[in-house]
Motif scaffolding. Structure first.
Motif, short mmCIF file in Angstrom:
data_model
loop_
_atom_site.label_atom_id
_atom_site.label_comp_id
_atom_site.label_asym_id
_atom_site.label_seq_id
_atom_site.Cartn_x
_atom_site.Cartn_y
_atom_site.Cartn_z
N GLY A 97 -11.65 -59.24 -18.37
CA GLY A 97 -10.66 -60.22 -18.07
C GLY A 97 -9.47 -59.62 -17.26
N PRO A 98 -8.46 -60.29 -17.09
CA PRO A 98 -7.29 -59.69 -16.26
C PRO A 98 -6.40 -58.50 -16.84
CG PRO A 98 -6.77 -62.04 -16.88
CD PRO A 98 -8.20 -61.34 -17.51
N ARG A 99 -6.15 -57.61 -16.12
CA ARG A 99 -5.55 -56.32 -16.62
C ARG A 99 -4.20 -56.35 -16.74
NH1 ARG A 99 -5.70 -51.76 -12.10
NH2 ARG A 99 -4.33 -52.78 -10.78
N GLY A 100 -3.26 -57.58 -16.16
CA GLY A 100 -2.11 -57.62 -16.32
C GLY A 100 -1.45 -56.58 -15.56
N ALA A 101 -0.44 -56.08 -16.00
CA ALA A 101 0.33 -54.87 -15.31
C ALA A 101 -0.32 -53.46 -15.36
CB ALA A 101 1.89 -54.99 -15.45
N ALA A 102 -1.06 -53.35 -16.50
CA ALA A 102 -1.61 -52.15 -16.86
C ALA A 102 -2.76 -51.51 -15.77
CB ALA A 102 -2.16 -52.02 -18.40
N ASP A 103 -2.72 -50.33 -15.67
CA ASP A 103 -3.78 -49.77 -14.74
C ASP A 103 -4.98 -49.28 -15.62
OD1 ASP A 103 -2.85 -47.36 -15.92
OD2 ASP A 103 -2.11 -46.36 -14.23
N ALA A 104 -6.14 -48.98 -15.18
CA ALA A 104 -7.20 -48.77 -15.80
C ALA A 104 -7.12 -47.56 -16.65
CB ALA A 104 -8.61 -48.22 -14.81
N LYS A 105 -6.42 -46.32 -16.20
CA LYS A 105 -6.12 -45.18 -17.26
C LYS A 105 -5.33 -45.81 -18.33
CE LYS A 105 -4.07 -40.65 -17.05
NZ LYS A 105 -3.37 -39.47 -16.43
#
Length: 145
Positions: free
Chosen positions: A98-106
């Motif tokens: 799904g969409p990650r929004g403003a958060a990065d993968a880490k």
């Protein structure tokens, strides 16, 4: 610039002898619910003989004969979740996209590692983060990309 950036969480648990065949839909869907899928889950679905193709807006899965869809790709609140199990009960794969929004993968990987009580923080390789954890006595590996 990308308009729609998504995050994939894939969890593989090995050595699940009773997990594949004996769980109810509500119990089997617990990993997906922990990952943000809070609504009612689809009923358990047995995969018919022969490979079956299941699709979502993010991916298509060819389910081999010796696997079944415990929960086929199901969309809820913008997240698509699915749970697949080997019919012998030796492995379970859970996918949440799904969409990650403003958060990065880490950051997302760190949140899941904390939620699943990983002993070590996620490790990055080629932009993907992995971590190991134990669930119901089974060794599990998670990938966040």
């Amino acid at each position: 610039m990308l308009k729609h950036i998504t995050t994939l969480l894939m969890v593989l648990c090995l050595g699940a002898p009773a997990l594949a065949a004996e769980k109810t839909a509500d119990t089997a869907a617990a990993p997906a619910a922990q990952a943000g899928d809070k609504a009612a889950q689809a009923p358990e679905t047995a995969t018919p003989a022969g490979p079956t193709e299941l699709s979502s807006k993010y991916y298509t899965v060819s389910v081999p004969e010796d696997w079944k869809a415990i929960m086929p790709p199901t969309e809820n609140q913008g997240m698509t979740s699915a749970i697949f199990a080997r019919t012998a009960g030796s492995a379970v794969v859970t996918m949440v996209v799904g969409p990650r929004g403003a958060a990065d993968a880490k950051t997302i990987a760190g949140m899941f590692a904390e939620q699943f009580k990983a002993e070590k923080p996620p490790v990055e390789k080629n932009g993907q983060y992995t971590f190991s954890f134990t669930q119901q006595g089974m060794p599990c590996q998670a990938w966040v990309a």
